[in-house]
Enzyme design. Structure first.
Site, short mmCIF file in Angstrom:
data_model
loop_
_atom_site.label_atom_id
_atom_site.label_comp_id
_atom_site.label_asym_id
_atom_site.label_seq_id
_atom_site.Cartn_x
_atom_site.Cartn_y
_atom_site.Cartn_z
N SER A 122 2.36 -4.08 -8.69
CA SER A 122 3.67 -4.26 -8.07
C SER A 122 4.73 -4.32 -9.15
CB SER A 122 3.70 -5.56 -7.26
OG SER A 122 5.03 -5.85 -6.84
N TYR A 146 2.51 -14.25 -5.65
CA TYR A 146 2.07 -12.86 -5.49
C TYR A 146 2.21 -12.10 -6.80
CZ TYR A 146 2.38 -7.95 -4.00
OH TYR A 146 2.22 -6.60 -3.89
#
Length: 250
Positions: free
Chosen positions: A141, A155
Site C-alpha cells: 500500500s 494497517y
C-alpha cells in the site's frame, strides 16, 4: 499465445476488488488461476466464471486467513486441483481506519494475522509447489510510505512489514530464479472504499486530484502492473517496491 500460457497462478483474496482484477488479467494472459476466497464463495465462483467466459481457466480455493493452520489448509485445498505453481500473488488483506487511541489488542493482532503473518506462512509453505523461475508478488500500500491517513496507522504498519518481507525474501529465493516484489496501490475504486469514495462527487474529485493523472485508480491499473511482473518481461526486477498510486505520493 498468452504471455502466461502453461503457467499456474494463485491469487489470495482473488474474488473481489483488486484481487479479482488481478485474477482476471492473469487468466486473460493464459495462466490457470486459483481464485482464493476467505468466506464469499459466491464471489469467487463469479470470478472463475468471468475468467472462463473470457476463454481462460480457473478454480476456487477456499480458506479463511488469519487463523491457526490457515496456510497449511490453503495448500491442501490447492493441491487437490493443481500440481505446481508459477505465480503467487499475496493480495488478501483487511484494512479500515481506527484512530490510534481506539486500536484494541484484538484489532491489532487481527490486522497483522491477515496482512503480514498469513502471506509469510502461505509463501513459506508454498515453496514446495512454487517452481524455479516463479514469481511472488505482494500487494502492499502507498500508506506504508506516506503518513497521509494517520487513522490507518495499524494497517500501514502491516504493509510496512510486508515490504520488509519482500526485500529479504528476494535474497532467499533469488538462487532459484524466483523474483519477489511489492506493488503498492493508492486509493482504488473497489467495494471496500465505496462507503466514502462513492459517497459524493466531492470525495471522488478530491481523491482524483491527489494524482497528477487526475482520476481514481481502478483494479485493472494494479492488475496490469502485476501481470508485467508475472511475465517474462519482469524477470530482472526483484526485491522492489513499485509505486502504483498514480503518482499520488509525489
Amino acid at each position: 499465445m498468452g504471455t502466461l500460457d502453461g503457467k499456474t497462478a494463485l491469487v489470495t483474496g482473488g474474488s473481489r476488488g483488486i484481487g479479482r482484477g488481478i485474477a482476471e488479467r492473469l487468466g486473460r494472459d493464459g495462466a490457470r488461476v486459483a481464485v482464493h476466497y476467505g468466506a464469499n464463495e459466491t464471489a469467487a465462483k463469479e470470478t472463475v466464471a468471468a475468467i472462463e467466459a473470457a476463454g481462460g481457466s480457473a478454480f476456487t480455493v477456499g480458506q479463511e486467513l488469519g487463523v491457526p493452520g490457515d496456510a497449511a489448509a490453503l495448500w491442501e485445498a490447492f493441491d487437490r486441483q493443481a500440481d505446481g505453481l508459477d505465480i503467487l500473488v499475496n493480495n488478501a488483506g483487511i484494512g479500515y481506519p481506527i484512530p490510534f487511541g481506539e486500536v484494541s489488542e484484538e484489532a491489532y493482532d487481527r490486522f497483522f494475522a491477515v496482512n503480514a503473518k498469513a502471506p509469510f506462512f502461505v509463501t513459506q509453505l508454498g515453496l514446495s509447489w512454487l517452481r524455479d523461475g516463479g514469481r511472488v508478488v505482494n500487494i502492499s500500500s502507498g500508506l506504508a510510505r506516506a503518513a497521509v491517513m494517520p487513522e490507518t496507522l495499524t494497517y500501514a504498519m502491516t504493509k510496512g512489514a510486508l515490504d520488509v518481507f519482500t526485500r529479504n525474501l528476494s535474497k532467499v529465493l533469488g538462487p532459484r530464479g524466483i523474483t519477489v516484489n511489492s506493488v503498492a496501490p493508492g486509493v482504488i475504486d473497489t467495494d471496500i472504499n465505496a462507503s466514502w469514495l462513492r459517497a459524493s462527487d466531492e470525495a471522488r474529485a478530491a481523491t482524483a486530484a491527489s494524482s497528477p493523472l487526475g482520476r481514481v485508480g481502478e483494479p485493472s491499473d494494479i492488475a496490469d502492473v502485476v501481470a508485467f511482473l508475472a511475465s517474462d518481461d519482469g524477470r530482472w526486477i526483484t526485491g522492489q517496491w513499485l509505486d502504483a498510486t498514480g503518482g499520488a505520493l509525489q
